[in-house]
Write a protein that holds these residues in place. Structure first.
Motif, PDB file in Angstrom:
ATOM      1  N   PRO A  84       0.813  -1.223   0.000  1.00 49.23           N
ATOM      2  CA  PRO A  84       0.000   0.000   0.000  1.00 49.23           C
ATOM      3  C   PRO A  84       0.848   1.276   0.000  1.00 49.23           C
ATOM      4  N   TYR A  85       2.000   1.247   0.655  1.00 47.40           N
ATOM      5  CA  TYR A  85       2.867   2.428   0.686  1.00 47.40           C
ATOM      6  C   TYR A  85       3.432   2.730  -0.695  1.00 47.40           C
ATOM      7  N   TYR A  86       3.793   1.690  -1.429  1.00 46.87           N
ATOM      8  CA  TYR A  86       4.371   1.871  -2.757  1.00 46.87           C
ATOM      9  C   TYR A  86       3.358   2.456  -3.733  1.00 46.87           C
ATOM     10  N   ARG A  87       2.095   2.088  -3.589  1.00 44.04           N
ATOM     11  CA  ARG A  87       1.057   2.589  -4.494  1.00 44.04           C
ATOM     12  C   ARG A  87       0.999   4.112  -4.495  1.00 44.04           C
ATOM     13  N   TYR A  88       1.231   4.732  -3.349  1.00 43.76           N
ATOM     14  CA  TYR A  88       1.161   6.186  -3.270  1.00 43.76           C
ATOM     15  C   TYR A  88       2.403   6.864  -3.840  1.00 43.76           C
ATOM     16  N   GLY A  89       3.505   6.161  -3.907  1.00 39.58           N
ATOM     17  CA  GLY A  89       4.737   6.763  -4.372  1.00 39.58           C
ATOM     18  C   GLY A  89       5.117   6.454  -5.807  1.00 39.58           C
ATOM     19  N   ILE A  90       4.282   5.699  -6.510  1.00 42.09           N
ATOM     20  CA  ILE A  90       4.631   5.275  -7.868  1.00 42.09           C
ATOM     21  C   ILE A  90       4.836   6.471  -8.786  1.00 42.09           C
ATOM     22  N   TRP A  91       3.897   7.406  -8.774  1.00 41.31           N
ATOM     23  CA  TRP A  91       3.977   8.568  -9.669  1.00 41.31           C
ATOM     24  C   TRP A  91       5.277   9.326  -9.431  1.00 41.31           C
ATOM     25  N   SER A  92       5.598   9.568  -8.165  1.00 42.99           N
ATOM     26  CA  SER A  92       6.827  10.301  -7.830  1.00 42.99           C
ATOM     27  C   SER A  92       8.062   9.536  -8.274  1.00 42.99           C
ATOM     28  N   LEU A  93       8.046   8.238  -8.075  1.00 40.82           N
ATOM     29  CA  LEU A  93       9.202   7.419  -8.432  1.00 40.82           C
ATOM     30  C   LEU A  93       9.432   7.404  -9.940  1.00 40.82           C
ATOM     31  N   VAL A  94       8.363   7.269 -10.705  1.00 41.50           N
ATOM     32  CA  VAL A  94       8.492   7.292 -12.167  1.00 41.50           C
ATOM     33  C   VAL A  94       8.968   8.669 -12.625  1.00 41.50           C
ATOM     34  N   PHE A  95       8.401   9.719 -12.050  1.00 43.71           N
ATOM     35  CA  PHE A  95       8.805  11.076 -12.416  1.00 43.71           C
ATOM     36  C   PHE A  95      10.276  11.317 -12.111  1.00 43.71           C
ATOM     37  N   LEU A  96      10.714  10.958 -10.908  1.00 44.87           N
ATOM     38  CA  LEU A  96      12.119  11.176 -10.536  1.00 44.87           C
ATOM     39  C   LEU A  96      13.070  10.358 -11.398  1.00 44.87           C
ATOM     40  N   SER A  97      12.673   9.143 -11.757  1.00 48.67           N
ATOM     41  CA  SER A  97      13.517   8.313 -12.632  1.00 48.67           C
ATOM     42  C   SER A  97      13.673   8.957 -14.008  1.00 48.67           C
ATOM     43  N   PHE A  98      12.562   9.390 -14.598  1.00 51.90           N
ATOM     44  CA  PHE A  98      12.618  10.032 -15.906  1.00 51.90           C
ATOM     45  C   PHE A  98      13.378  11.354 -15.834  1.00 51.90           C
ATOM     46  N   TYR A  99      13.181  12.102 -14.763  1.00 51.51           N
ATOM     47  CA  TYR A  99      13.865  13.384 -14.597  1.00 51.51           C
ATOM     48  C   TYR A  99      15.376  13.176 -14.506  1.00 51.51           C
ATOM     49  N   ALA A 100      15.804  12.183 -13.712  1.00 55.26           N
ATOM     50  CA  ALA A 100      17.241  11.914 -13.555  1.00 55.26           C
ATOM     51  C   ALA A 100      17.869  11.486 -14.876  1.00 55.26           C
ATOM     52  N   VAL A 101      17.199  10.619 -15.619  1.00 53.50           N
ATOM     53  CA  VAL A 101      17.728  10.172 -16.913  1.00 53.50           C
ATOM     54  C   VAL A 101      17.791  11.344 -17.884  1.00 53.50           C
ATOM     55  N   ARG A 102      16.773  12.190 -17.870  1.00 50.24           N
ATOM     56  CA  ARG A 102      16.751  13.361 -18.766  1.00 50.24           C
ATOM     57  C   ARG A 102      17.917  14.297 -18.448  1.00 50.24           C
ATOM     58  N   LYS A 103      18.136  14.579 -17.178  1.00 46.41           N
ATOM     59  CA  LYS A 103      19.234  15.476 -16.788  1.00 46.41           C
ATOM     60  C   LYS A 103      20.591  14.877 -17.161  1.00 46.41           C
ATOM     61  N   TYR A 104      20.751  13.579 -16.955  1.00 44.66           N
ATOM     62  CA  TYR A 104      22.010  12.934 -17.325  1.00 44.66           C
ATOM     63  C   TYR A 104      22.227  12.996 -18.832  1.00 44.66           C
ATOM     64  N   TYR A 105      21.181  12.713 -19.597  1.00 47.07           N
ATOM     65  CA  TYR A 105      21.242  12.766 -21.062  1.00 47.07           C
ATOM     66  C   TYR A 105      21.645  14.161 -21.522  1.00 47.07           C
ATOM     67  N   LEU A 106      21.008  15.198 -20.999  1.00 47.57           N
ATOM     68  CA  LEU A 106      21.341  16.574 -21.388  1.00 47.57           C
ATOM     69  C   LEU A 106      22.773  16.922 -21.001  1.00 47.57           C
ATOM     70  N   TRP A 107      23.192  16.517 -19.819  1.00 48.86           N
ATOM     71  CA  TRP A 107      24.568  16.809 -19.390  1.00 48.86           C
ATOM     72  C   TRP A 107      25.567  16.074 -20.283  1.00 48.86           C
ATOM     73  N   TYR A 108      25.295  14.799 -20.567  1.00 50.37           N
ATOM     74  CA  TYR A 108      26.243  13.999 -21.327  1.00 50.37           C
ATOM     75  C   TYR A 108      26.442  14.547 -22.736  1.00 50.37           C
ATOM     76  N   PHE A 109      25.375  14.897 -23.417  1.00 53.64           N
ATOM     77  CA  PHE A 109      25.501  15.322 -24.806  1.00 53.64           C
ATOM     78  C   PHE A 109      25.696  16.824 -24.973  1.00 53.64           C
ATOM     79  N   TYR A 110      25.078  17.624 -24.162  1.00 50.03           N
ATOM     80  CA  TYR A 110      25.166  19.068 -24.369  1.00 50.03           C
ATOM     81  C   TYR A 110      26.115  19.734 -23.398  1.00 50.03           C
TER      82      TYR A 110
END
Length: 196
Positions: free
Chosen positions: A159-185
């Protein structure tokens, strides 16, 4: 390899099962071994390979590889932590003797989704469109996780994980996006001698 080991939903490799079952068990044997969950796991691989083959242009494969590997690092690490702290259980999974995490979703599906998310990100559009793009992707993947938990035996979140799924997916995508931008640009700026 005995047939009993293949019939247990926690054992075996989808690739091996899908490849050699027609030879060994015939079509009737496949139906008893390939449960709904196993079919979904096999479909994840097919969908991801097709998405990469169709959706990534040849000149962007280098970017796709970096995004894929960064996504794997994040999703696999987080998945192992979630399983270790009993926030998620994966009753039907590949490599059940090696790990309690779902290999196909965390090592293939989410990194592939990260590739499509990043390569088609509306960088030069309005803030409202970017916000909508993020909400659509994160909400869609969150809905997919919740639907998978509700209608299949692939994932059982606490039940605890159900409430945090959206945040976890968002933070994962955000971290990958920031790494991608840093790596290439970020590196191109550093190579020209300018300090960031």
């Amino acid at each position: 390899m005995s047939g009993a080991g293949l019939r247990n939903p926690g054992y075996g490799n989808i690739g091996i099962v899908a490849t050699f079952l027609p030879l060994r068990f015939g079509l009737r044997g496949i139906a008893s071994i390939m449960t709904k969950e196993r079919i979904i796991l096999a479909a994840v691989w097919v969908i991801c390979v097709l998405a990469l083959a169709i959706g990534v242009k040849k000149e962007r494969w280098r970017e796709a590889a970096i995004i894929f590997f960064a996504g794997q690092v994040i999703t696999w690490s987080v998945s192992l932590l979630l399983v270790e702290f009993d926030l998620v259980e994966n009753p039907v999974r590949e490599f059940s003797r090696a790990t309690a995490s779902n290999f196909s979703f965390n090592f293939v599906f989410f990194p592939t989704a990260g590739i499509v998310f990043n390569l088609y990100y509306p960088e030069k559009r309005s803030l409202l469109l970017k916000l909508g793009y993020n909400v659509l992707w994160v909400g869609g993947l969150t809905g997919l996780i919740l639907a998978t938990a509700r209608f299949t035996g692939l994932i059982r979140p606490s039940p605890y994980y159900r409430y945090g799924i959206w945040s976890l997916v968002f933070l994962s995508f955000y971290a990958v996006r920031k790494y991608y931008l840093w790596y290439f640009y970020g590196k191109s700026v550093l190579r020209r001698g300018k300090h960031v």
